[in-house]
Design an enzyme around this catalytic site. Sequence first.
Site, PDB file in Angstrom:
ATOM      1  N   CYS A   3       0.779  -0.883  -0.105  1.00 37.48           N
ATOM      2  CA  CYS A   3      -0.227  -0.269   0.698  1.00 37.48           C
ATOM      3  C   CYS A   3       0.873   1.332   0.101  1.00 37.48           C
ATOM      4  CB  CYS A   3      -0.601  -0.436   0.941  1.00 37.48           C
ATOM      5  SG  CYS A   3      -1.860  -1.617   1.585  1.00 37.48           S
ATOM      6  N   ARG A  33       2.017   2.060  -6.681  1.00 37.52           N
ATOM      7  CA  ARG A  33       1.870   1.002  -5.867  1.00 37.52           C
ATOM      8  C   ARG A  33       1.532  -0.056  -6.088  1.00 37.52           C
ATOM      9  NH1 ARG A  33       5.971   2.701  -2.790  1.00 37.52           N
ATOM     10  NH2 ARG A  33       5.394   1.232  -1.067  1.00 37.52           N
ATOM     11  N   TRP A  81      -4.183  -2.207  -1.490  1.00 35.66           N
ATOM     12  CA  TRP A  81      -4.264  -2.808  -1.322  1.00 35.66           C
ATOM     13  C   TRP A  81      -4.785  -3.865  -0.595  1.00 35.66           C
ATOM     14  CZ3 TRP A  81      -2.566  -7.749  -2.509  1.00 35.66           C
ATOM     15  CH2 TRP A  81      -2.705  -8.151  -3.645  1.00 35.66           C
ATOM     16  N   ASN A 107       0.664  -0.481   6.444  1.00 35.15           N
ATOM     17  CA  ASN A 107       0.958  -1.371   5.114  1.00 35.15           C
ATOM     18  C   ASN A 107       1.465  -2.520   5.498  1.00 35.15           C
ATOM     19  OD1 ASN A 107       1.909  -2.574   2.643  1.00 35.15           O
ATOM     20  ND2 ASN A 107       3.603  -1.043   2.702  1.00 35.15           N
ATOM     21  N   GLY A 108       1.228  -4.068   5.492  1.00 34.92           N
ATOM     22  CA  GLY A 108       2.071  -5.472   5.578  1.00 34.92           C
ATOM     23  C   GLY A 108       0.651  -5.684   6.226  1.00 34.92           C
ATOM     24  N   GLU A 492      11.445 -12.180 -20.804  1.00 36.21           N
ATOM     25  CA  GLU A 492      11.112 -10.432 -20.264  1.00 36.21           C
ATOM     26  C   GLU A 492       9.352 -10.010 -21.161  1.00 36.21           C
ATOM     27  OE1 GLU A 492      11.005  -8.985 -17.530  1.00 36.21           O
ATOM     28  OE2 GLU A 492      10.460  -6.789 -18.649  1.00 36.21           O
ATOM     29  N   LYS A 496       6.004  -8.952 -19.812  1.00 37.69           N
ATOM     30  CA  LYS A 496       5.713  -7.467 -19.983  1.00 37.69           C
ATOM     31  C   LYS A 496       4.006  -7.633 -20.824  1.00 37.69           C
ATOM     32  CE  LYS A 496       7.512  -5.289 -18.231  1.00 37.69           C
ATOM     33  NZ  LYS A 496       8.412  -6.014 -18.076  1.00 37.69           N
ATOM     34  N   GLU A 499       1.156  -9.084 -18.218  1.00 32.78           N
ATOM     35  CA  GLU A 499       1.233  -7.963 -16.787  1.00 32.78           C
ATOM     36  C   GLU A 499       0.648  -7.029 -17.533  1.00 32.78           C
ATOM     37  OE1 GLU A 499       4.229  -6.901 -15.101  1.00 32.78           O
ATOM     38  OE2 GLU A 499       5.582  -5.541 -15.848  1.00 32.78           O
ATOM     39  N   HIS A 515       8.206 -30.091 -28.322  1.00 33.45           N
ATOM     40  CA  HIS A 515       8.212 -30.769 -27.648  1.00 33.45           C
ATOM     41  C   HIS A 515       7.174 -31.159 -26.718  1.00 33.45           C
ATOM     42  CE1 HIS A 515      12.253 -33.079 -27.917  1.00 33.45           C
ATOM     43  NE2 HIS A 515      12.498 -31.697 -27.812  1.00 33.45           N
ATOM     44  N   LYS A 614       3.681  -2.656  -7.450  1.00 33.28           N
ATOM     45  CA  LYS A 614       5.073  -2.363  -7.633  1.00 33.28           C
ATOM     46  C   LYS A 614       5.949  -2.982  -6.936  1.00 33.28           C
ATOM     47  CE  LYS A 614       8.028   0.115 -10.341  1.00 33.28           C
ATOM     48  NZ  LYS A 614       8.907  -0.976 -12.009  1.00 33.28           N
TER      49      LYS A 614
END
Length: 619
Positions: A3, A33, A81, A107-108, A492, A496, A499, A515, A614
């Site tokens: 958060c 964030r 969040w 936060n946490g 990568e 991108k 997400e 395979h 983030k």
Amino acid sequence: MVCGIIGITSSEDVLDKPLGVSLKEALKKLEYRGYDSVGFALIDKAGRLVVRKSKGMIDAVAAKVGFELFDGYTGIGHTRWATHGPPSDVNSHPHTDCSGKIAVAHNGIIENYMELKEALIDEGHTFISETDTEVIPHLIEEFEKKGFKPYEAFKKAVELLRGAYAIVAIDVNDPRKVFFARNTSPLVLGFGVKANFVASDAVAFLNFTRRVLALRDGEVGYITPEEVVVERLEFREGRPVWVAVDFTSRVKNIDWTVEMASKGGFKHFMLKEIHEQPYALASTIASAAESVDKLAKILTRVDRVLLAGAGTSYHAAYVAALLLRKYAGLWALPVVSSEAQWWLSTVKEGDVVLGISQSGETIDTLKAVREAKKRGALTVAVSNVIDSAIPRESDIAIYTKAGPEIGVAATKTFTTQVTLLGYLSLRTGVLNGFLSESEASEAFKSLRELPNLVRHAINTYEAKMASLAVEMKDRPNAYFLGRGLGLPLSMEGALKLKEIAYIHAEAYPAGESKHGPIALVEEGFPTIFTIVTADEGELIKSNVEEMRARGSLTIAVFPKNLEDIARLVKTPIKMPVVKDVAASALYIVPHQLLAYYTSVKKGLDPDKPRNLAKTVTVF
Ligand code: M6R
């Protein structure tokens, strides 16, 4: 997940605007964030606690609650969040005690909140939310009832908490102070003039000050407009005692500017950050010359190197491992941080473990570094944030100079990580004699040219990727295939697209595609190849053929002199022919642009992808 937290204490009217507005502006800077609810609490000029909060995005919440209507000198703000309890007005922070005089944002995760809550209910406290956080204001209230002064009561409350947290609190009984506590979740202090700040990220207060102190785990304290107090709990003769922390030498001036942390005319932070890469790379290369030599000397004497990272930082670790093998002849292995423990079990003295993390706070990577240290390995942090947790806990820290990265999707931090670690590989190879002088000088030259090559690639491919995005936007799936250095770049590229454009994208070693994965390929299924070297190109040709034969929409990013590839694929993205150490950063640029424009064409917000934050400080 994280958060966003802000706490401000100011004297007189130094903020030049109502405190509610300053809190809102700081929260806007923390938006990146990831969050679902917003709120603030302040002590108004009449000494009353005002709390306004709601589910929703900042602008919508601001229109509803009117941040500008509220003024005072001490306040806290929060973007939430959701973890405990769904996003809702009542679960939004700050949370208050029964008397409505104490407000807390957090936060946490408070792991033992259930037992604390039950004990507080037995004492007569009433809870209104489903959050773990709400126990904190009630604990403070309970200790005040027992006669403790507000700051003492805050510390007593913190002593009872187990878990990961960054906490800020205000209390009308001590109205000039913002209390804070940090354990695992990031929290930094900002030293202003007649105003001090506490936030989860310095970008929140950059318009007031660039003098910052990154708090360490276990540190608790308060700020007033004139004073900053930091303490930590120590055990003396078996008894816990709070002792003052002398932090003077830890206060740093950060070279990030307000402009760096704003969109500067770009529609999104991600696009701005893609365009900033030439500067970020030039700064990183300039500082690499001074910063990596000590480490390169150490690497000439070590047995094994493990590189741990998560997400994009893992992909940088993978590139770096291949470069360390190729240019310095080292045994180097990339590991996903959350899986590192199974690889670290044989690590010992004489080994080096690199923790790669742009934020420097990713808990999985921090855990890997701690474990490596315990086993006697030399630990090295590679980060973009000075004095963040991983650099602090590592034996050596080297830094990318990308400036603040606000977009959730890592872009400039990836290219600078790859470049810094590429530079390190070359220096190590020079020092241990593995690399010939002529090869080294050609490779260093390619790194010096990299900022311009990246600028040119952005200019050349931005429009092309925007139109390719129109073709991509309605596809549900895509494969990203590569060999050698092309594989981590494919990983990568896939990350991108996944997400920010919500397209199911999988990366595979191109040779593995036959395979199993190829079973899904049919007419129009996109396969995107990334080829960094001629050797990779030679081997990958048959894989391209296999996909073509099944009607796949083939796209390839490759050195322009590979004519066979140009002939084979439907959409060739021809890149400058450059040494692989530079191409590892350069060839990701088209992927970044493709993901960005696909996201935008789908009407999504690439800066704030759903379910992501983030910095990830939970396991
Ligand atoms: O701060 P870190 O580099 O340790 O972050 C690691 C990952 O969480 C991060 O790279 C994530 O995968 C990004 N959203 C990728 O764009």
